[in-house]
Write a protein that holds these residues in place. Structure first.
Motif: not given
Ligand code: PMP
Length: 404
Positions: A79, A109, A161, A189, A209, A212
């Motif tokens: 992911g 994030h 996000n 996102q 990922s 999403k």
């Molecule tokens: N970046 C952003 C902007 C996200 O929203 C997310 C998941 N909430 C992630 C990274 C991490 O994604 P994952 O947990 O699927 O690796």
């Protein structure tokens, strides 16, 4: 949706965390295990050959979906998080030196902060952070000041996000190029909501990922430009990623396999291909317009809730709304949950953003094309009732106290 939660029909407004899966994705995953389960790339038997073909066809679908020039630029990961860690550890370790600068933004994030903090610690590089405008997007005005000759990589989200707005990543990429820095775009996102064309963007890396974008969990993509990926050392090592192994020396496979050590998430990849078919359909038809209409409608209706405060100015670009009410977000979440509403509250894995804004956390509602106007009305009515009823009780208590 027919599912019930707390004896109420489920209203799933947590699509920013993960989307629900269409039947075609669920079927592809179980069909693989029921009828064509085999490992990929290794064996010459029929079942392995079918699995390998489907697995590699999915790569072609992803390549086309984001308009990469070649399939070898599509690396399967677990992911977004793994994609960023891969770049930080492989590209970062081989390219960063003391005094080099990694540029991030305040709206990242944790997945796009912590891997860079770790590599900065390991290499002596420094992290600089791009500020945000009152609208919550990266301020273009400061790009030339913060992204300087010392900058070696700029890693920012396409859409945050928490904020739900498209960042001016074209300007970020242009500025990074002026100083010879690489760019990594976190598309977690964005990917389900806007058309992504990595050639048009001309970014060096783009990560996302599957879960999403209506696909399974545990599978994602790192896109990277071929010449950059080629110059990077392997991230993990073992089977699948080698060309020849001997105790006098080991050579590695070419792209993309060099970065795909071990048995991959084969069922996940094959089901992901179905999610891409699903999303490609609705991104080009009236489902996409419907999603935009839901966004407009939800934004208008949410504004009618007494005491609501959106965490930044202006309407989001994707149907994701972050706000506070005058009650603790955890209490609001429990209240919504009792009404069957799945919402996300708290710091949303973006603690530095909340520190920057000066609040502890917020309530986030994130919608997808399977949500409805009725669901929006239901949630808005519930939140309005919560605020109004509580106001009424407080007022009544005040009157009673004064009477005493
Ligand atoms: N970046 C952003 C902007 C996200 O929203 C997310 C998941 N909430 C992630 C990274 C991490 O994604 P994952 O947990 O699927 O690796």
């Amino acid at each position: 949706m027919s599912k019930r939660v707390n004896q109420q029909p489920l209203v799933y407004f947590d699509n920013g965390a993960t989307t629900q899966k269409p039947q075609s994705v669920i079927d592809a995953q179980s069909d693989f295990y029921c009828s064509s389960n085999a490992n990929v790339h290794r064996a010459t038997h029929q079942l392995a050959s079918v699995a390998t073909t489907k697995f590699e066809q999915a790569r072609v679908q992803v390549q086309k979906f984001i308009n990469a020039t070649q399939t070898k630029e599509i690396i399967w990961t677990k992911g977004c998080t793994e994609g960023i860690n891969l770049v930080a550890q492989s590209w970062g370790k081989s390219h960063l030196n003391p005094k080099d600068v990694i540029v991030l933004s305040y709206a990242e994030h944790h997945a796009n902060i912590v891997p860079w903090q770790i590599i900065a610690e390991q290499t002596g590089a420094e992290i600089k952070v791009l500020p945000l405008s009152s609208q919550g997007i990266i301020s273009k005005e400061v790009l030339t000041h913060i992204i300087s000759e010392r900058t070696k990589i700029v890693c920012v989200n396409h859409v945050s996000n928490v904020i739900g707005k498209v960042n001016p990543i074209e300007s970020v990429i242009t500025r990074a190029k002026e100083v010879g820095a690489k760019t990594l775009i976190d598309g977690a996102q964005a990917i389900a909501n806007i058309i992504v064309d990595v050639q048009a963007l001309d970014c060096d890396f783009y990560v996302f990922s599957a879960h999403k974008m209506y696909g399974p969990t545990g599978i994602g993509v790192l896109y990277g430009k071929e010449e950059i990926l080629n110059a990077m050392p392997p991230y993990q090592s073992g089977g699948e990623m080698i060309n020849k192994v001997s105790f006098s020396g080991t050579s590695f496979q070419s792209l993309p396999y060099k970065f795909e050590a071990g048995t991959p998430n084969i069922a996940g990849v094959i089901a992901f291909a179905k999610a891409i078919e699903f999303i490609s359909q609705y991104q080009l038809n009236d489902r996409h317009e419907y999603k935009q209409e839901l966004l407009e409608y939800a934004f208008k209706r949410l504004q009618t809730i007494p005491s609501i405060e959106f965490i930044v100015e202006g309407k989001p670009d994707i149907p994701l709304f972050s706000f506070t009410l005058k009650y603790h977000y955890q209490d609001v979440a429990s209240y919504l949950d009792l009404s069957g509403v799945a919402a996300r509250v708290g710091g949303h894995c973006a603690m530095p953003l909340f520190e920057y804004i000066g609040i502890k956390g917020c309530i986030r509602l994130s919608l997808a094309p399977y949500n409805t106007y009725d669901e929006i009305d239901f949630v808005v009515d519930k939140l309005t009732a919560l605020v109004s009823k509580t106001d009424e009780i407080i007022q009544r208590n005040n009157v009673n106290e004064n009477d005493n």
